[in-house]
Write a protein that holds these residues in place. Structure first.
Motif, PDB file in Angstrom:
ATOM      1  N   ALA A 134       0.844  -1.464  -0.058  1.00 44.34           N
ATOM      2  CA  ALA A 134       0.035   0.222  -0.351  1.00 44.34           C
ATOM      3  C   ALA A 134       0.541   1.170   0.136  1.00 44.34           C
ATOM      4  CB  ALA A 134      -1.266  -0.093   1.108  1.00 44.34           C
ATOM      5  N   SER A 135       1.882   1.402   1.082  1.00 48.92           N
ATOM      6  CA  SER A 135       2.802   2.412   1.079  1.00 48.92           C
ATOM      7  C   SER A 135       3.558   2.306  -0.314  1.00 48.92           C
ATOM      8  CB  SER A 135       3.520   2.597   2.194  1.00 48.92           C
ATOM      9  OG  SER A 135       3.774   1.923   2.937  1.00 48.92           O
ATOM     10  N   GLN A 136       4.040   1.190  -1.020  1.00 48.94           N
ATOM     11  CA  GLN A 136       5.094   1.844  -1.978  1.00 48.94           C
ATOM     12  C   GLN A 136       3.635   2.326  -3.683  1.00 48.94           C
ATOM     13  OE1 GLN A 136       7.838   0.971  -2.077  1.00 48.94           O
ATOM     14  NE2 GLN A 136       8.493   1.931  -4.369  1.00 48.94           N
ATOM     15  N   CYS A 137       2.717   1.830  -3.011  1.00 52.16           N
ATOM     16  CA  CYS A 137       1.287   2.659  -4.738  1.00 52.16           C
ATOM     17  C   CYS A 137       0.893   3.437  -4.464  1.00 52.16           C
ATOM     18  CB  CYS A 137       0.483   1.765  -4.131  1.00 52.16           C
ATOM     19  SG  CYS A 137       0.229  -0.487  -4.872  1.00 52.16           S
ATOM     20  N   ILE A 138       1.568   4.393  -2.877  1.00 57.67           N
ATOM     21  CA  ILE A 138       1.758   5.903  -2.627  1.00 57.67           C
ATOM     22  C   ILE A 138       2.495   5.720  -3.263  1.00 57.67           C
ATOM     23  CG2 ILE A 138       0.724   7.051  -0.446  1.00 57.67           C
ATOM     24  CD1 ILE A 138      -1.114   5.602   1.264  1.00 57.67           C
ATOM     25  N   ILE A 139       3.497   5.877  -2.579  1.00 56.71           N
ATOM     26  CA  ILE A 139       4.847   6.180  -3.610  1.00 56.71           C
ATOM     27  C   ILE A 139       4.792   6.421  -4.909  1.00 56.71           C
ATOM     28  CG2 ILE A 139       7.199   5.767  -3.606  1.00 56.71           C
ATOM     29  CD1 ILE A 139       7.500   4.983  -0.858  1.00 56.71           C
ATOM     30  N   VAL A 140       3.791   5.345  -5.640  1.00 57.88           N
ATOM     31  CA  VAL A 140       4.247   5.757  -7.169  1.00 57.88           C
ATOM     32  C   VAL A 140       3.358   6.619  -7.689  1.00 57.88           C
ATOM     33  CG1 VAL A 140       3.330   4.385  -8.833  1.00 57.88           C
ATOM     34  CG2 VAL A 140       4.862   3.906  -7.050  1.00 57.88           C
ATOM     35  N   MET A 141       1.927   6.694  -6.684  1.00 56.64           N
ATOM     36  CA  MET A 141       1.291   8.342  -6.639  1.00 56.64           C
ATOM     37  C   MET A 141       2.164   9.831  -6.693  1.00 56.64           C
ATOM     38  SD  MET A 141      -0.666  10.648  -5.679  1.00 56.64           S
ATOM     39  CE  MET A 141      -0.877   9.738  -3.766  1.00 56.64           C
ATOM     40  N   LEU A 142       2.127   9.260  -6.086  1.00 54.39           N
ATOM     41  CA  LEU A 142       3.240  10.676  -5.022  1.00 54.39           C
ATOM     42  C   LEU A 142       4.779  10.904  -6.444  1.00 54.39           C
ATOM     43  CD1 LEU A 142       3.970  10.842  -1.200  1.00 54.39           C
ATOM     44  CD2 LEU A 142       2.124  12.062  -3.035  1.00 54.39           C
ATOM     45  N   GLY A 143       5.004   9.901  -6.857  1.00 60.14           N
ATOM     46  CA  GLY A 143       5.921   9.873  -8.213  1.00 60.14           C
ATOM     47  C   GLY A 143       5.516  10.453  -9.331  1.00 60.14           C
ATOM     48  N   SER A 144       4.309  10.358  -9.778  1.00 57.70           N
ATOM     49  CA  SER A 144       3.419  10.482 -10.656  1.00 57.70           C
ATOM     50  C   SER A 144       4.142  11.892 -11.364  1.00 57.70           C
ATOM     51  CB  SER A 144       2.008  10.220 -10.723  1.00 57.70           C
ATOM     52  OG  SER A 144       1.558  10.814 -10.239  1.00 57.70           O
ATOM     53  N   SER A 145       4.342  13.114 -10.144  1.00 56.42           N
ATOM     54  CA  SER A 145       4.475  14.055 -10.324  1.00 56.42           C
ATOM     55  C   SER A 145       5.640  14.330 -11.217  1.00 56.42           C
ATOM     56  CB  SER A 145       4.606  14.558  -9.019  1.00 56.42           C
ATOM     57  OG  SER A 145       5.627  14.359  -8.541  1.00 56.42           O
ATOM     58  N   VAL A 146       6.507  13.243 -11.192  1.00 57.07           N
ATOM     59  CA  VAL A 146       7.385  13.367 -11.977  1.00 57.07           C
ATOM     60  C   VAL A 146       7.591  13.838 -13.498  1.00 57.07           C
ATOM     61  CG1 VAL A 146       9.695  12.300 -12.291  1.00 57.07           C
ATOM     62  CG2 VAL A 146       8.917  12.553  -9.940  1.00 57.07           C
TER      63      VAL A 146
END
Lengths: 216, 222
Positions: B152-164
């Motif tokens: 779950a937290s990795q998926c959230i990190i990927v969502m935040l990473g989508s800003s890149v």
């Protein structure tokens, strides 16, 4: 027209990698110190302080690092300080890593059995004595591996500083690519250099973790 | 010198923010599903008996985990076309995110698999199931349950990473904020709005994952 050899590309990237390393070190030290301060404050168990720190961690872990960089970069100029990309990058990476360091270290302290605090109380140790002689030595041993592991995240985080115009490895890669137009080669080199910095750290973290597991 | 924050001027740009938010959600959902699938398959590869397959999977994991996402993105978007793969920005963004989450989730899922008692493999094979059947039906479900919080937290990190992904001009939330600040010069305000939306999205995602957990996993012993 000037010709770039592979060695020219690599040499320029290596020169830029110094900045990546320096920025990572500053963020690691700054974030470590600030994270330590937060951890100490939190261990005092004041409800208000705990709430504030929880909010701080929530905000810095819930907002993309790129956004944090933009906000620092543009936010400071609003309140009248002109900051360059270098300062903005150091500040936001410090804040970002302090939130994560705090979370890691708090976890290590909370992983210790509650009975130890009670036992120290019973033995008449003060808060400082408990921390100094009982809690910190154990929590430190536990925290070394994840701390080293997080340093990899910091190195990778510095790549985003390229977006606000700080010339480190990634930015240098983009600039060199604009000159030589060999994106496949240039970005492969960039990735290779990051890998050479990060992989040893990952291995070290894994080794420390294994060692720690055996010791316990 | 004092500066008055001017949020009302952003109101006409709400449709842009909404469009960006939608793309961010789209990217996140697609790459979460794709990344977890890739991660599951590679986790199976990492415990395979074939040395080559094992080596390839661990090289993939190490290379992705030890290089920044933005470099992976640039490599895919700028580097691969040089080899003849033409990708749109959106496609390159999705591929980069899937590959990135794939590597991290391989490692997470493998940890869950490692924790499975050896007896389960043996019992499954004794019952006449193939290794693959044992993996998918017996080992995998509880492995997922064990490592669910990390996933779950990795998926959230990927969502935040989508800003890149905005850096290769995919028109998601960060791109919208950039666009709006270039139109209005309200840089701080635009980024504050985008940052708050990301924060909200992260909190909502955590709730959603908790909900899925309650509905999916029925084994209370893990």
């Amino acid at each position: 027209m000037m010709q770039f050899t592979d060695w020219d590309i690599l040499r320029n990237l290596l020169l830029a990698a110094r900045w990546t390393i320096l920025l990572s070190l500053l963020a690691f030290i700054g974030g470590g110190l600030f994270g330590l301060l937060l951890t100490i404050l939190r261990s005092m168990r004041n409800t208000l302080i705990t709430r504030l720190i929880q909010g701080y961690v929530e905000v810095f872990q819930g907002i993309p690092l790129l956004m944090q960089l933009f906000l620092t970069f543009f936010g400071f100029s609003l309140i009248g300080f002109e900051v360059d990309a270098w300062t903005a990058a150091v500040i936001s990476l410090t804040l970002f890593s302090s939130a994560f360091f705090h979370d890691i270290w708090r976890g290590c302290i909370e992983a210790l059995p509650k009975g130890q605090w009670e036992a120290c109380r019973t033995l008449g140790l003060s808060y400082l004595q408990t921390m100094r002689y009982v809690i910190v030595p154990q929590a430190m041993r536990m925290s070394i591996a994840p701390t080293v592991g997080f340093s990899v995240q910091i190195v990778k985080g510095t790549a985003l500083a390229s977006v606000i115009g700080f010339v480190e490895l990634t930015k240098a890669g983009t600039m060199i690519n604009n000159a030589v137009f060999q994106p496949f080669k240039v970005f492969a080199f960039v990735a290779l250099l990051y890998f050479l910095i990060c992989f040893p750290l990952s291995l070290l973290a894994r080794y420390l973790e294994k060692k720690n597991h055996v010791a316990r | 010198m004092s500066y008055q924050l001017d949020f009302p001027s952003l109101v006409p740009f709400l449709p842009q923010f909404a469009a960006g938010l939608w793309t961010t959600i789209e990217l996140t959902v697609i790459s979460t599903l794709g990344g977890l699938l890739l991660g599951t398959v590679c986790a199976q590869g990492r415990i395979s008996k074939d040395t080559w397959l094992r080596t390839i999977c661990s090289c993939y994991v190490e290379v992705i985990r030890n290089t920044p996402f933005i470099v992976q993105l640039f490599f895919i978007f700028f580097g691969l076309p040089a080899l003849g793969f033409k990708l749109s920005a959106w496609e390159a963004g999705v591929i980069a995110m899937v590959i990135n989450l794939g590597a991290y989730s391989t490692e997470i899922i493998r940890a869950g698999i490692d924790a499975a008692p050896k007896g389960q493999w043996e019992a499954g094979q004794t019952l006449g199931l193939t290794r693959r059947q044992v993996f998918w039906h017996i080992i995998l479900p509880p492995a997922y349950q064990r490592v669910y919080p990390a996933i779950a937290s990795q998926c959230i990190i990927v969502m935040l990473g989508s800003s890149v992904v905005s850096q290769i001009s995919v028109e998601e939330l960060t791109f919208s904020a950039n666009f709006i600040q270039s139109r209005t010069f309200l840089s701080f305000e635009s980024y504050i709005v985008a940052a708050l939306v990301y924060l909200l999205l992260a909190i909502l995602m955590r709730q959603a994952f908790a909900l899925v957990k309650r509905c999916t996993f029925k084994n209370p012993s893990l």
